[in-house]
Scaffold this motif. Sequence first.
Motif, PDB file in Angstrom:
ATOM      1  N   GLY A 131       3.016 -36.100 -19.006  1.00 28.14           N
ATOM      2  CA  GLY A 131       1.622 -35.655 -19.037  1.00 28.14           C
ATOM      3  C   GLY A 131       0.746 -36.757 -18.482  1.00 28.14           C
ATOM      4  N   HIS A 132      -0.540 -36.472 -18.375  1.00 27.84           N
ATOM      5  CA  HIS A 132      -1.444 -37.491 -17.835  1.00 27.84           C
ATOM      6  C   HIS A 132      -2.700 -37.582 -18.682  1.00 27.84           C
ATOM      7  CE1 HIS A 132      -4.350 -34.624 -15.976  1.00 27.84           C
ATOM      8  NE2 HIS A 132      -3.286 -33.840 -15.851  1.00 27.84           N
ATOM      9  N   PHE A 133      -3.290 -38.776 -18.711  1.00 26.59           N
ATOM     10  CA  PHE A 133      -4.551 -38.896 -19.455  1.00 26.59           C
ATOM     11  C   PHE A 133      -5.714 -39.308 -18.572  1.00 26.59           C
ATOM     12  CE2 PHE A 133      -4.315 -43.550 -20.070  1.00 26.59           C
ATOM     13  CZ  PHE A 133      -2.946 -43.789 -19.983  1.00 26.59           C
ATOM     14  N   PHE A 192      -8.594 -29.777 -22.089  1.00 27.31           N
ATOM     15  CA  PHE A 192      -7.624 -28.761 -21.657  1.00 27.31           C
ATOM     16  C   PHE A 192      -6.661 -29.377 -20.642  1.00 27.31           C
ATOM     17  CE2 PHE A 192      -7.093 -24.868 -18.784  1.00 27.31           C
ATOM     18  CZ  PHE A 192      -6.171 -24.241 -19.584  1.00 27.31           C
ATOM     19  N   ASP A 193      -7.209 -30.197 -19.742  1.00 29.41           N
ATOM     20  CA  ASP A 193      -6.412 -30.822 -18.670  1.00 29.41           C
ATOM     21  C   ASP A 193      -6.538 -32.332 -18.793  1.00 29.41           C
ATOM     22  OD1 ASP A 193      -5.008 -31.381 -16.385  1.00 29.41           O
ATOM     23  OD2 ASP A 193      -6.537 -30.683 -15.006  1.00 29.41           O
ATOM     24  N   MET A 194      -5.639 -33.004 -19.608  1.00 29.22           N
ATOM     25  CA  MET A 194      -4.743 -32.356 -20.528  1.00 29.22           C
ATOM     26  C   MET A 194      -4.492 -33.213 -21.752  1.00 29.22           C
ATOM     27  SD  MET A 194      -0.950 -33.200 -19.333  1.00 29.22           S
ATOM     28  CE  MET A 194      -0.826 -33.959 -20.913  1.00 29.22           C
ATOM     29  N   LYS A 195      -5.595 -33.715 -22.328  1.00 28.29           N
ATOM     30  CA  LYS A 195      -5.444 -34.580 -23.501  1.00 28.29           C
ATOM     31  C   LYS A 195      -4.823 -33.849 -24.681  1.00 28.29           C
ATOM     32  CE  LYS A 195      -8.848 -37.889 -21.994  1.00 28.29           C
ATOM     33  NZ  LYS A 195     -10.138 -38.582 -22.203  1.00 28.29           N
ATOM     34  N   ASP A 203      -2.618 -41.105 -12.903  1.00 23.33           N
ATOM     35  CA  ASP A 203      -3.039 -40.810 -11.530  1.00 23.33           C
ATOM     36  C   ASP A 203      -2.654 -39.398 -11.090  1.00 23.33           C
ATOM     37  OD1 ASP A 203      -0.319 -41.273 -11.553  1.00 23.33           O
ATOM     38  OD2 ASP A 203      -0.297 -42.524  -9.757  1.00 23.33           O
ATOM     39  N   GLU A 204      -2.392 -38.519 -12.074  1.00 25.57           N
ATOM     40  CA  GLU A 204      -1.957 -37.154 -11.717  1.00 25.57           C
ATOM     41  C   GLU A 204      -3.042 -36.434 -10.933  1.00 25.57           C
ATOM     42  OE1 GLU A 204      -0.928 -32.942 -11.783  1.00 25.57           O
ATOM     43  OE2 GLU A 204      -2.773 -33.845 -12.507  1.00 25.57           O
ATOM     44  N   GLU A 205      -4.283 -36.699 -11.287  1.00 28.95           N
ATOM     45  CA  GLU A 205      -5.379 -35.961 -10.645  1.00 28.95           C
ATOM     46  C   GLU A 205      -5.594 -36.366  -9.187  1.00 28.95           C
ATOM     47  OE1 GLU A 205      -6.411 -33.363 -11.751  1.00 28.95           O
ATOM     48  OE2 GLU A 205      -6.472 -33.380 -13.946  1.00 28.95           O
ATOM     49  N   ILE A 206      -4.956 -37.457  -8.760  1.00 27.81           N
ATOM     50  CA  ILE A 206      -5.014 -37.801  -7.334  1.00 27.81           C
ATOM     51  C   ILE A 206      -3.631 -37.649  -6.691  1.00 27.81           C
ATOM     52  CG2 ILE A 206      -7.076 -39.263  -7.454  1.00 27.81           C
ATOM     53  CD1 ILE A 206      -5.156 -41.727  -7.469  1.00 27.81           C
ATOM     54  N   MET A 239       3.444 -31.204 -19.987  1.00 27.50           N
ATOM     55  CA  MET A 239       2.421 -30.797 -20.960  1.00 27.50           C
ATOM     56  C   MET A 239       1.098 -30.380 -20.329  1.00 27.50           C
ATOM     57  SD  MET A 239       3.816 -30.805 -23.834  1.00 27.50           S
ATOM     58  CE  MET A 239       5.612 -30.942 -23.819  1.00 27.50           C
ATOM     59  N   GLU A 240       1.134 -30.013 -19.053  1.00 27.51           N
ATOM     60  CA  GLU A 240      -0.063 -29.480 -18.408  1.00 27.51           C
ATOM     61  C   GLU A 240      -0.501 -28.214 -19.152  1.00 27.51           C
ATOM     62  OE1 GLU A 240      -1.952 -30.360 -15.816  1.00 27.51           O
ATOM     63  OE2 GLU A 240      -0.858 -32.144 -15.201  1.00 27.51           O
ATOM     64  N   PRO A 241      -1.795 -27.847 -19.022  1.00 30.48           N
ATOM     65  CA  PRO A 241      -2.262 -26.652 -19.722  1.00 30.48           C
ATOM     66  C   PRO A 241      -1.498 -25.390 -19.336  1.00 30.48           C
ATOM     67  CG  PRO A 241      -3.974 -27.575 -18.277  1.00 30.48           C
ATOM     68  CD  PRO A 241      -2.847 -28.535 -18.294  1.00 30.48           C
ATOM     69  N   ALA A 242      -1.533 -24.428 -20.256  1.00 34.76           N
ATOM     70  CA  ALA A 242      -0.898 -23.140 -20.014  1.00 34.76           C
ATOM     71  C   ALA A 242      -1.707 -22.334 -19.000  1.00 34.76           C
ATOM     72  CB  ALA A 242      -0.812 -22.372 -21.324  1.00 34.76           C
TER      73      ALA A 242
HETATM   74 ZN    ZN Z   1      -3.530 -31.864 -15.375  1.00 35.13          ZN
END
Ligand code: ZN
Length: 375
Positions: free
Chosen positions: A81-83, A110-113, A144-147, A169-172
């Motif tokens: 997952g990413h924070f 939601f994305d994705m704490k 760095d998932e968002e980049i 663990m990304e959102p559903a």
């Molecule tokens: Zn995400």
Amino acid sequence: MGEAWRTYFETQLSEIIDELHRYVTIESPTHNKESVDEMGKLIASRFAQLGCTVQQIPQAEVGDIIRAEWGHGEEQILIIGHFDTVKPIGTIQKQPWRIDGDKIYGPGIFDMKAGIVFCYFALKAIIEKGLLPNKRIVFIWNTDEEIGSPFSVDTIKKEAIKSSVALVMEPAYLTNLKTSRKGGGEFRIRAFGHSVHAGNDHEKGINAIEELAEQILKVQRFTDYAAGTTVSVGLIEGGSAVNVVPDYAQVRIDVRAKTAIEANKLTEQMHSLIPVLNGSRIEVEGGFDKLPMERTDGTIHLFHLAEKIASEEGFPIGEASVGGMSDGNTTSSLGVPTLDGLGAVGDGAHADHEHILIPHIPNRIALIIRLLLEL
Ligand SMILES: [Zn+2]
């Protein structure tokens, strides 16, 4: 054991919501290393309190990656997952933590704490109940998932090849898990011509924009909806003045594909382009940054287990195929059975109305813990 775990986590709901509040209060946009590291410190301390071996993998440009390991045994289960978030510092003032009926609003929830907090409570329950599956659980919480995960991709690959499965663990999607994702990337075509005065020497010029226009029409037609392949010209530039035949133009192109075969086919097509105009030249560069997360037998097997758990615990679950990418693409393309979208149920990733749905919190944690116990 019908509903047992879901009921158990229902009793812990207020504690879970308090913990979520702590996470959301610390804003952590990808490009603000200092604040992402502050978030990382909280996560590291929480997993360390549970008895995990926690490692902060230092990064120069983004927040340090958190690796937490728990348990013993040969088999390793990887949780990713990413924070980092896409929400700049100060978003929390405009979109504060807010509980409204069944919904909790807050940047990055939601994305994705929420997915990280869910894992924390799943592991906490495993430990408190003395359930010791003979396995190692490795959590990679990246920054760095968002980049597109350029800095964490090697860490993810290194752990993935040691793991029997990867749970993301990304959102559903609605209440559904994600069993396939498109792969994607970017190409760039540069066209080179010959500049002359558009009035005086038109016939001596080679128009780079004209050349590029021919190429654009060709690549747009590589789109094949039936196969799940899309090509979209997104950014274009060229020319210096309206009365000058341009000697240069370039275009940037978004590509997506559903299978590795399709991705390779498209890559080949892009690199086989040849100039149309006499005397012009083109250069093609780029490729797929992430290969597709394909719906493999291993992934279907994981999904069926999740489906069984959901029906025993009494909550809805389904399967979704999505166009967006995640770190699940990376693990899946290495052949590791991957199940994605195990995080929160809600809506508004990257949007102002980002929120999660409270009634689904116990369902999701029950799903995560039972997957860990039954895999
Ligand atoms: Zn995400």
